[in-house]
Enzyme design. Structure first.
Site, PDB file in Angstrom:
ATOM      1  N   ASP A  98       0.931  -9.393  10.179  1.00  0.00           N
ATOM      2  CA  ASP A  98       0.864  -8.425   9.527  1.00  0.00           C
ATOM      3  C   ASP A  98      -0.327  -8.604   8.507  1.00  0.00           C
ATOM      4  O   ASP A  98      -0.089  -9.857   7.798  1.00  0.00           O
ATOM      5  CB  ASP A  98       2.056  -7.762   8.812  1.00  0.00           C
ATOM      6  CG  ASP A  98       1.682  -6.289   7.954  1.00  0.00           C
ATOM      7  OD1 ASP A  98       0.617  -6.180   7.520  1.00  0.00           O
ATOM      8  OD2 ASP A  98       2.580  -5.566   7.836  1.00  0.00           O
ATOM      9  N   HIS A 100      -2.147  -6.556   6.375  1.00  0.00           N
ATOM     10  CA  HIS A 100      -2.373  -5.803   5.240  1.00  0.00           C
ATOM     11  C   HIS A 100      -1.927  -6.652   3.721  1.00  0.00           C
ATOM     12  O   HIS A 100      -0.803  -7.087   3.572  1.00  0.00           O
ATOM     13  CB  HIS A 100      -1.238  -4.519   5.135  1.00  0.00           C
ATOM     14  CG  HIS A 100      -1.602  -3.868   6.347  1.00  0.00           C
ATOM     15  ND1 HIS A 100      -1.075  -3.940   7.710  1.00  0.00           N
ATOM     16  CD2 HIS A 100      -2.536  -2.744   6.519  1.00  0.00           C
ATOM     17  CE1 HIS A 100      -1.440  -3.035   8.626  1.00  0.00           C
ATOM     18  NE2 HIS A 100      -2.523  -2.491   7.779  1.00  0.00           N
ATOM     19  N   SER A 151       7.085  -5.046  10.781  1.00  0.00           N
ATOM     20  CA  SER A 151       7.346  -5.956   9.801  1.00  0.00           C
ATOM     21  C   SER A 151       8.609  -5.749   8.972  1.00  0.00           C
ATOM     22  O   SER A 151       9.232  -7.127   8.708  1.00  0.00           O
ATOM     23  CB  SER A 151       6.190  -6.038   8.879  1.00  0.00           C
ATOM     24  OG  SER A 151       4.858  -6.153   9.369  1.00  0.00           O
TER      25      SER A 151
HETATM   26 CO1  B1M Z   1      -3.417  -0.458   8.829  1.00  0.00          CO
HETATM   27  N1  B1M Z   1      -1.838   0.423   9.102  1.00  0.00           N
HETATM   28  N2  B1M Z   1      -3.401  -1.328  10.639  1.00  0.00           N
HETATM   29  N3  B1M Z   1      -4.935  -1.552   8.334  1.00  0.00           N
HETATM   30  N4  B1M Z   1      -3.374   0.579   7.343  1.00  0.00           N
HETATM   31  C1  B1M Z   1      -1.228   1.348   7.992  1.00  0.00           C
HETATM   32  C2  B1M Z   1      -0.161   0.609   7.492  1.00  0.00           C
HETATM   33  C3  B1M Z   1      -0.657   2.625   9.010  1.00  0.00           C
HETATM   34  C4  B1M Z   1       0.514   3.133   8.246  1.00  0.00           C
HETATM   35  C5  B1M Z   1      -1.858   3.525   9.221  1.00  0.00           C
HETATM   36  C6  B1M Z   1      -1.404   4.865   9.720  1.00  0.00           C
HETATM   37  O1  B1M Z   1      -1.326   4.836  10.999  1.00  0.00           O
HETATM   38  N5  B1M Z   1      -1.483   6.114   9.049  1.00  0.00           N
HETATM   39  C7  B1M Z   1      -0.271   1.793  10.271  1.00  0.00           C
HETATM   40  C8  B1M Z   1       1.100   1.213  10.598  1.00  0.00           C
HETATM   41  C9  B1M Z   1       1.918   2.335  11.483  1.00  0.00           C
HETATM   42  C10 B1M Z   1       3.145   1.518  11.865  1.00  0.00           C
HETATM   43  O2  B1M Z   1       3.447   0.450  11.951  1.00  0.00           O
HETATM   44  N6  B1M Z   1       4.081   2.554  12.352  1.00  0.00           N
HETATM   45  C11 B1M Z   1      -1.329   0.872  10.645  1.00  0.00           C
HETATM   46  C12 B1M Z   1      -1.759   0.270  11.409  1.00  0.00           C
HETATM   47  C13 B1M Z   1      -1.325   0.803  13.015  1.00  0.00           C
HETATM   48  C14 B1M Z   1      -2.842  -0.830  11.834  1.00  0.00           C
HETATM   49  C15 B1M Z   1      -3.037  -1.465  13.027  1.00  0.00           C
HETATM   50  C16 B1M Z   1      -2.124  -1.768  13.941  1.00  0.00           C
HETATM   51  C17 B1M Z   1      -4.409  -0.814  13.559  1.00  0.00           C
HETATM   52  C18 B1M Z   1      -4.811  -1.254  14.596  1.00  0.00           C
HETATM   53  O3  B1M Z   1      -5.108  -2.439  15.147  1.00  0.00           O
HETATM   54  N7  B1M Z   1      -4.788  -0.572  15.922  1.00  0.00           N
HETATM   55  C19 B1M Z   1      -3.801  -2.748  12.270  1.00  0.00           C
HETATM   56  C20 B1M Z   1      -2.592  -3.943  12.147  1.00  0.00           C
HETATM   57  C21 B1M Z   1      -3.128  -5.243  11.985  1.00  0.00           C
HETATM   58  C22 B1M Z   1      -2.069  -6.225  11.626  1.00  0.00           C
HETATM   59  O4  B1M Z   1      -1.493  -6.183  10.583  1.00  0.00           O
HETATM   60  N8  B1M Z   1      -1.772  -6.925  12.698  1.00  0.00           N
HETATM   61  C23 B1M Z   1      -4.234  -2.333  11.059  1.00  0.00           C
HETATM   62  C24 B1M Z   1      -5.045  -2.934  10.219  1.00  0.00           C
HETATM   63  C25 B1M Z   1      -5.637  -2.347   9.097  1.00  0.00           C
HETATM   64  C26 B1M Z   1      -6.975  -2.826   8.217  1.00  0.00           C
HETATM   65  C27 B1M Z   1      -7.224  -4.398   8.639  1.00  0.00           C
HETATM   66  C28 B1M Z   1      -7.943  -1.978   8.754  1.00  0.00           C
HETATM   67  C29 B1M Z   1      -6.701  -2.311   6.691  1.00  0.00           C
HETATM   68  C30 B1M Z   1      -5.893  -3.445   6.235  1.00  0.00           C
HETATM   69  C31 B1M Z   1      -6.753  -4.269   5.171  1.00  0.00           C
HETATM   70  C32 B1M Z   1      -6.188  -5.044   4.074  1.00  0.00           C
HETATM   71  O5  B1M Z   1      -5.304  -4.961   3.796  1.00  0.00           O
HETATM   72  N9  B1M Z   1      -6.974  -6.266   3.976  1.00  0.00           N
HETATM   73  C33 B1M Z   1      -5.584  -1.390   7.036  1.00  0.00           C
HETATM   74  C34 B1M Z   1      -5.432  -0.241   6.008  1.00  0.00           C
HETATM   75  C35 B1M Z   1      -6.204  -0.143   4.776  1.00  0.00           C
HETATM   76  C36 B1M Z   1      -4.372   0.476   6.228  1.00  0.00           C
HETATM   77  C37 B1M Z   1      -3.773   1.707   5.407  1.00  0.00           C
HETATM   78  C38 B1M Z   1      -4.818   3.109   5.488  1.00  0.00           C
HETATM   79  C39 B1M Z   1      -3.647   1.492   3.818  1.00  0.00           C
HETATM   80  C40 B1M Z   1      -2.910   0.411   3.336  1.00  0.00           C
HETATM   81  C41 B1M Z   1      -3.052   0.077   2.013  1.00  0.00           C
HETATM   82  O6  B1M Z   1      -3.746  -1.160   1.641  1.00  0.00           O
HETATM   83  N10 B1M Z   1      -2.652   1.012   1.184  1.00  0.00           N
HETATM   84  C42 B1M Z   1      -2.275   2.124   5.922  1.00  0.00           C
HETATM   85  C43 B1M Z   1      -1.707   3.477   5.714  1.00  0.00           C
HETATM   86  C44 B1M Z   1      -0.502   3.500   4.893  1.00  0.00           C
HETATM   87  O7  B1M Z   1      -0.098   2.426   4.093  1.00  0.00           O
HETATM   88  N11 B1M Z   1      -0.062   4.639   4.839  1.00  0.00           N
HETATM   89  C45 B1M Z   1      -2.278   1.478   7.377  1.00  0.00           C
HETATM   90  C46 B1M Z   1      -2.822   0.849  -0.391  1.00  0.00           C
HETATM   91  C47 B1M Z   1      -1.836  -0.108  -0.843  1.00  0.00           C
HETATM   92  C48 B1M Z   1      -1.856  -0.405  -2.337  1.00  0.00           C
HETATM   93  O8  B1M Z   1      -0.479   0.279  -0.551  1.00  0.00           O
HETATM   94  O9  B1M Z   1      -0.023  -1.737   0.718  1.00  0.00           O
HETATM   95  O10 B1M Z   1       1.693   0.322   0.486  1.00  0.00           O
HETATM   96  P1  B1M Z   1       0.810  -0.554  -0.218  1.00  0.00           P
HETATM   97  O11 B1M Z   1       1.346  -1.199  -1.574  1.00  0.00           O
HETATM   98  C49 B1M Z   1       1.876  -0.497  -2.262  1.00  0.00           C
HETATM   99  C50 B1M Z   1       3.486  -0.375  -2.260  1.00  0.00           C
HETATM  100  O12 B1M Z   1       3.762  -0.349  -0.804  1.00  0.00           O
HETATM  101  C51 B1M Z   1       3.922  -1.643  -2.753  1.00  0.00           C
HETATM  102  O13 B1M Z   1       3.026  -1.638  -3.918  1.00  0.00           O
HETATM  103  C52 B1M Z   1       1.755  -1.106  -3.433  1.00  0.00           C
HETATM  104  C53 B1M Z   1       1.450  -0.213  -4.540  1.00  0.00           C
HETATM  105  O14 B1M Z   1       1.621  -0.746  -6.095  1.00  0.00           O
HETATM  106  N12 B1M Z   1       4.026  -3.075  -2.451  1.00  0.00           N
HETATM  107  C54 B1M Z   1       4.909  -4.039  -2.684  1.00  0.00           C
HETATM  108  C55 B1M Z   1       3.338  -3.437  -1.064  1.00  0.00           C
HETATM  109  N13 B1M Z   1       3.974  -4.765  -0.936  1.00  0.00           N
HETATM  110  C56 B1M Z   1       4.714  -4.994  -1.848  1.00  0.00           C
HETATM  111  C57 B1M Z   1       5.477  -6.047  -2.344  1.00  0.00           C
HETATM  112  C58 B1M Z   1       6.296  -6.197  -3.082  1.00  0.00           C
HETATM  113  C59 B1M Z   1       6.427  -5.094  -3.929  1.00  0.00           C
HETATM  114  C60 B1M Z   1       5.746  -3.871  -3.660  1.00  0.00           C
HETATM  115  O15 B1M Z   1       7.078  -7.195  -3.359  1.00  0.00           O
HETATM  116  C61 B1M Z   1       6.981  -8.202  -2.726  1.00  0.00           C
END
Ligand code: B1M
Length: 215
Positions: A98, A100, A151
């Site tokens: 992963d 992200h 994950s």
């Molecule tokens: Co990706 N991605 N992505 N992506 N991406 C998601 C996660 C997805 C939900 C988008 C969608 O389809 N709507 C989807 C997953 C679907 C699934 O698994 N069912 C997805 C996918 C499919 C993919 C790829 C597989 C796409 C592809 O290649 N075809 C690929 C995966 C690559 C891999 O991991 N092997 C991929 C790639 C990417 C980018 C590289 C383009 C980019 C990431 C860049 C980066 O992080 N450096 C990206 C992004 C940006 C997203 C979305 C649009 C946004 C994520 C984000 O940063 N959100 C995402 C959509 C979504 O999440 N709904 C998506 C903002 C961030 C602040 O939120 O990380 O949730 P988040 O963190 C929150 C809480 O969750 C929590 O605190 C934060 C807020 O305070 N939190 C924690 C997080 N971690 C924590 C740990 C803790 C405590 C709290 O303690 C340890």
């Protein structure tokens, strides 16, 4: 567009030109964390929805993520902080497979700005590397982040590995990321892990968990 809407739009459009100026202007009106929570994360949510519904292609998602990271990096030095460390030590990693890391890095910022030491070992970390770093840095807790549905499976395997290495009593675990739910972590995974495993919805909950663990 008005300033705060424009900031949200910048994340959605991946538009970096003029970002710093807008952030400076925004900081005259709001605290940096408020800007992140109310405006920048709102933009990332739109990106996620557009990507999820096929209306946005991956390279544009990457651009948005880069603008998000640049914005957070610009705001971070302006945050109020107690960076004395010493309250406890947390290891942070995004799990194997992963990439992200925006959320994980926000957790790092919030927790380390509130008196904890954070050892952030980055993305795609297998459990072996996580446990090695935990041992090396003598951490008090392990935090794993992951946004992909797969994950959540890795996290379960990681907890099983920790059980089998006899480390469950040693390390409380905090899990976060968009694919998890509280009930999956605190019911299903709690039954798996022989130690303490908790869910953090966001970075602030992560901080509160650390406060409770270290009390
Ligand atoms: Co990706 N991605 N992505 N992506 N991406 C998601 C996660 C997805 C939900 C988008 C969608 O389809 N709507 C989807 C997953 C679907 C699934 O698994 N069912 C997805 C996918 C499919 C993919 C790829 C597989 C796409 C592809 O290649 N075809 C690929 C995966 C690559 C891999 O991991 N092997 C991929 C790639 C990417 C980018 C590289 C383009 C980019 C990431 C860049 C980066 O992080 N450096 C990206 C992004 C940006 C997203 C979305 C649009 C946004 C994520 C984000 O940063 N959100 C995402 C959509 C979504 O999440 N709904 C998506 C903002 C961030 C602040 O939120 O990380 O949730 P988040 O963190 C929150 C809480 O969750 C929590 O605190 C934060 C807020 O305070 N939190 C924690 C997080 N971690 C924590 C740990 C803790 C405590 C709290 O303690 C340890």
């Amino acid at each position: 567009l008005p300033l705060f809407e424009r900031l949200e739009r910048r994340i959605v459009d991946g538009e970096r030109n003029g970002l710093e100026d807008d952030l400076q202007a925004a900081m005259a009106e709001k605290a940096p964390l408020q800007i992140i929570n109310e405006n920048l994360l709102a933009g990332m949510k739109v990106v996620g929805d557009l990507f999820g519904s096929g209306q946005m292609q991956l390279p544009f998602v990457l651009q948005s993520a880069e603008v998000m990271k640049a914005a957070v990096a610009h705001l971070e030095p302006h945050m109020e902080k107690d960076d004395s460390g010493g309250k406890g030590r947390l290891l942070l990693a995004t799990v194997k497979g992963d990439v992200h890391d925006i959320g994980k890095n926000l957790v790092d910022i919030i927790v380390s700005n509130n008196g904890y030491d954070v050892v952030n070992i980055g993305i795609k970390q297998p459990i072996g590397a996580i446990l090695e770093a935990a041992e090396e840095h003598q951490v008090d807790a392990i935090g794993m982040s992951g946004l992909l549905v797969k994950s959540t499976v890795i996290m379960k395997e990681n907890l099983e590995e920790m059980n089998s290495r006899g480390l469950a009593g040693k390390y409380p675990v905090m899990l976060g990321g968009a694919a998890l739910t509280r009930s999956f972590v605190e019911h299903d995974l709690d039954e798996v892990y022989q130690g303490d495993v908790r869910y953090a919805k966001d970075a602030f909950e992560g901080l509160h968990l650390m406060d409770r663990l270290m009390a």
